[in-house]
Design a protein around this motif. Structure first.
Motif, PDB file in Angstrom:
ATOM      1  N   PRO A 102       4.802  16.834  -6.084  1.00  0.00           N
ATOM      2  CA  PRO A 102       5.310  16.160  -4.882  1.00  0.00           C
ATOM      3  C   PRO A 102       4.330  15.122  -4.351  1.00  0.00           C
ATOM      4  O   PRO A 102       3.807  15.227  -3.237  1.00  0.00           O
ATOM      5  CB  PRO A 102       5.499  17.312  -3.898  1.00  0.00           C
ATOM      6  N   TYR A 103       4.027  14.152  -5.175  1.00  0.00           N
ATOM      7  CA  TYR A 103       3.057  13.133  -4.786  1.00  0.00           C
ATOM      8  C   TYR A 103       3.561  11.741  -5.157  1.00  0.00           C
ATOM      9  O   TYR A 103       4.344  11.571  -6.087  1.00  0.00           O
ATOM     10  CB  TYR A 103       1.707  13.350  -5.494  1.00  0.00           C
ATOM     11  N   PHE A 104       3.060  10.773  -4.404  1.00  0.00           N
ATOM     12  CA  PHE A 104       3.148   9.377  -4.832  1.00  0.00           C
ATOM     13  C   PHE A 104       1.806   9.034  -5.483  1.00  0.00           C
ATOM     14  O   PHE A 104       0.749   9.406  -4.965  1.00  0.00           O
ATOM     15  CB  PHE A 104       3.375   8.433  -3.644  1.00  0.00           C
ATOM     16  N   ASN A 105       1.850   8.337  -6.601  1.00  0.00           N
ATOM     17  CA  ASN A 105       0.626   7.899  -7.267  1.00  0.00           C
ATOM     18  C   ASN A 105       0.735   6.392  -7.463  1.00  0.00           C
ATOM     19  O   ASN A 105       1.582   5.918  -8.218  1.00  0.00           O
ATOM     20  CB  ASN A 105       0.451   8.603  -8.610  1.00  0.00           C
ATOM     21  N   LEU A 106      -0.087   5.648  -6.748  1.00  0.00           N
ATOM     22  CA  LEU A 106       0.013   4.188  -6.742  1.00  0.00           C
ATOM     23  C   LEU A 106      -1.265   3.554  -7.278  1.00  0.00           C
ATOM     24  O   LEU A 106      -2.376   3.944  -6.900  1.00  0.00           O
ATOM     25  CB  LEU A 106       0.271   3.680  -5.318  1.00  0.00           C
ATOM     26  N   SER A 107      -1.098   2.565  -8.147  1.00  0.00           N
ATOM     27  CA  SER A 107      -2.237   1.801  -8.670  1.00  0.00           C
ATOM     28  C   SER A 107      -2.166   0.379  -8.118  1.00  0.00           C
ATOM     29  O   SER A 107      -1.111  -0.251  -8.148  1.00  0.00           O
ATOM     30  CB  SER A 107      -2.210   1.756 -10.197  1.00  0.00           C
ATOM     31  N   THR A 122      -8.871  -9.448 -16.159  1.00  0.00           N
ATOM     32  CA  THR A 122     -10.191  -9.006 -16.612  1.00  0.00           C
ATOM     33  C   THR A 122     -11.173  -8.881 -15.452  1.00  0.00           C
ATOM     34  O   THR A 122     -12.117  -8.091 -15.505  1.00  0.00           O
ATOM     35  CB  THR A 122     -10.748  -9.980 -17.671  1.00  0.00           C
ATOM     36  N   LEU A 123     -10.946  -9.638 -14.398  1.00  0.00           N
ATOM     37  CA  LEU A 123     -11.855  -9.630 -13.250  1.00  0.00           C
ATOM     38  C   LEU A 123     -11.308  -8.788 -12.099  1.00  0.00           C
ATOM     39  O   LEU A 123     -11.633  -9.025 -10.935  1.00  0.00           O
ATOM     40  CB  LEU A 123     -12.118 -11.069 -12.793  1.00  0.00           C
ATOM     41  N   LEU A 124     -10.474  -7.811 -12.433  1.00  0.00           N
ATOM     42  CA  LEU A 124      -9.925  -6.897 -11.437  1.00  0.00           C
ATOM     43  C   LEU A 124     -10.315  -5.463 -11.752  1.00  0.00           C
ATOM     44  O   LEU A 124     -10.498  -5.094 -12.913  1.00  0.00           O
ATOM     45  CB  LEU A 124      -8.391  -6.999 -11.402  1.00  0.00           C
ATOM     46  N   GLU A 125     -10.450  -4.665 -10.726  1.00  0.00           N
ATOM     47  CA  GLU A 125     -10.589  -3.220 -10.854  1.00  0.00           C
ATOM     48  C   GLU A 125      -9.251  -2.607 -10.435  1.00  0.00           C
ATOM     49  O   GLU A 125      -8.499  -3.216  -9.673  1.00  0.00           O
ATOM     50  CB  GLU A 125     -11.695  -2.688  -9.940  1.00  0.00           C
ATOM     51  N   THR A 126      -8.959  -1.421 -10.901  1.00  0.00           N
ATOM     52  CA  THR A 126      -7.722  -0.748 -10.513  1.00  0.00           C
ATOM     53  C   THR A 126      -8.037   0.453  -9.633  1.00  0.00           C
ATOM     54  O   THR A 126      -8.781   1.348 -10.037  1.00  0.00           O
ATOM     55  CB  THR A 126      -6.927  -0.283 -11.746  1.00  0.00           C
ATOM     56  N   LYS A 127      -7.479   0.437  -8.436  1.00  0.00           N
ATOM     57  CA  LYS A 127      -7.659   1.545  -7.496  1.00  0.00           C
ATOM     58  C   LYS A 127      -6.384   2.386  -7.499  1.00  0.00           C
ATOM     59  O   LYS A 127      -5.283   1.851  -7.315  1.00  0.00           O
ATOM     60  CB  LYS A 127      -7.930   1.015  -6.094  1.00  0.00           C
ATOM     61  N   THR A 128      -6.530   3.671  -7.724  1.00  0.00           N
ATOM     62  CA  THR A 128      -5.381   4.568  -7.750  1.00  0.00           C
ATOM     63  C   THR A 128      -5.424   5.507  -6.545  1.00  0.00           C
ATOM     64  O   THR A 128      -6.471   6.104  -6.253  1.00  0.00           O
ATOM     65  CB  THR A 128      -5.357   5.389  -9.051  1.00  0.00           C
ATOM     66  N   VAL A 129      -4.306   5.604  -5.845  1.00  0.00           N
ATOM     67  CA  VAL A 129      -4.218   6.409  -4.628  1.00  0.00           C
ATOM     68  C   VAL A 129      -3.140   7.474  -4.795  1.00  0.00           C
ATOM     69  O   VAL A 129      -2.030   7.179  -5.267  1.00  0.00           O
ATOM     70  CB  VAL A 129      -3.888   5.518  -3.406  1.00  0.00           C
ATOM     71  N   TRP A 130      -3.456   8.699  -4.404  1.00  0.00           N
ATOM     72  CA  TRP A 130      -2.490   9.803  -4.383  1.00  0.00           C
ATOM     73  C   TRP A 130      -2.097  10.073  -2.942  1.00  0.00           C
ATOM     74  O   TRP A 130      -2.936  10.067  -2.043  1.00  0.00           O
ATOM     75  CB  TRP A 130      -3.106  11.070  -4.963  1.00  0.00           C
TER      76      TRP A 130
END
Length: 274
Positions: A123-128, A261-269
């Motif tokens: 029961p989660y949202f997982n967003l990148s 290439t010059l981006l990082e990916t942040k993932t939020v739950w």
């Protein structure tokens, strides 16, 4: 009446939105103009300015960054003949203007392409979501001097990074003239910083600098220098973009690789509501 002696133009560095002279006091002549020879101290000053601009620029909305890039295109269009007079081919100037517009259009669309919701069990949202890397050092390509320069600056800043650019030492005038365009285009000071002179002096300083997060070696044609810079960059795990092949077509569709290439990916739950 004696013959008038023309006043030779002196092109300065572009650091923190201003045009300082080099602390070294050195310069060299290109097309009857004085161009500054940047020192290692100038390179460090440029990194300080770029770091100070990161928070505001990365925190700006993607829409706002796109507006500013489009404004750069507008100002460059208005000074088109000036670049042609410097020896930049007209089709290259037009392509450089179009390149600014192209990247401006991607500013608020890239997060939709590069980020999104991820399927998870529970029961989660997982967003990148993509986030900028930070301060990027760039060695600009020797040619085409203007289009190549725009093609390495625009993708870095449209994604929220700030840059320190080592311009082509053989053809620096398009770079320092572009700095004059940027200074009048609503671009916050420090987002783009431009150094002129031999890259053998400034590039090693940028590659080894602990406050630089990534380095783009596109314009490094010397394989030994490129290897040296990669070793220096490894000290703080900088992201490295390797040199472009001599056959690279700068007029072709640039694609998304330089931005992603010059981006990082942040993932939020986040838990779903009941």
């Amino acid at each position: 009446m004696s013959e008038r002696v023309a006043v030779r133009k002196t092109y300065k560095l572009f650091i923190g939105g201003k045009f300082p002279r080099s602390e070294s006091g050195r310069s060299y002549i290109v097309q009857d103009s004085n161009v500054v020879l940047a020192s290692r101290k100038d390179a460090r000053d440029a990194v300080v300015a770029a770091r100070a601009a990161v928070k505001g620029w990365a925190g700006a909305t993607a829409y706002n960054r796109g507006q500013i890039l489009y404004r750069v295109a507008e100002m460059l269009e208005g000074r088109r003949e000036q670049f042609v007079a410097l020896g930049v081919p007209a089709d290259e100037v037009d392509a450089a203007i179009d390149r600014w517009v192209w990247y401006a259009g991607w500013s608020d669309k890239l997060p939709q392409v590069y980020g999104g919701a991820n399927p998870v069990a529970g029961p989660y949202f997982n967003l990148s979501a993509p986030e900028p890397t930070g301060v990027v050092a760039v060695v600009a390509p020797e040619a085409p001097a203007l289009l190549g320069l725009v093609s390495v600056i625009a993708p870095a800043i449209v994604t929220g990074n700030t840059v320190v650019v080592a311009a082509s030492p053989a053809q620096p005038l398009p770079a320092v003239t572009l700095a004059e365009v940027l200074a009048t285009s609503d671009l916050p000071g420090g987002v783009v910083n431009i150094l002129t002179g031999p890259i053998t002096e400034t590039a090693p300083t940028l590659a080894a600098h602990m406050d630089v997060n990534a380095i783009d070696l596109t314009g490094v044609s010397d394989a030994e220098l490129a290897a040296e810079l990669e070793v220096k960059a490894a000290e703080n795990l900088k992201r490295v973009l390797r040199p472009a092949p001599a056959s690279h077509d700068w007029f072709a569709d640039p694609g998304l690789a330089r931005m992603t290439t010059l981006l990082e990916t942040k993932t939020v739950w986040h838990p779903k509501g009941v």
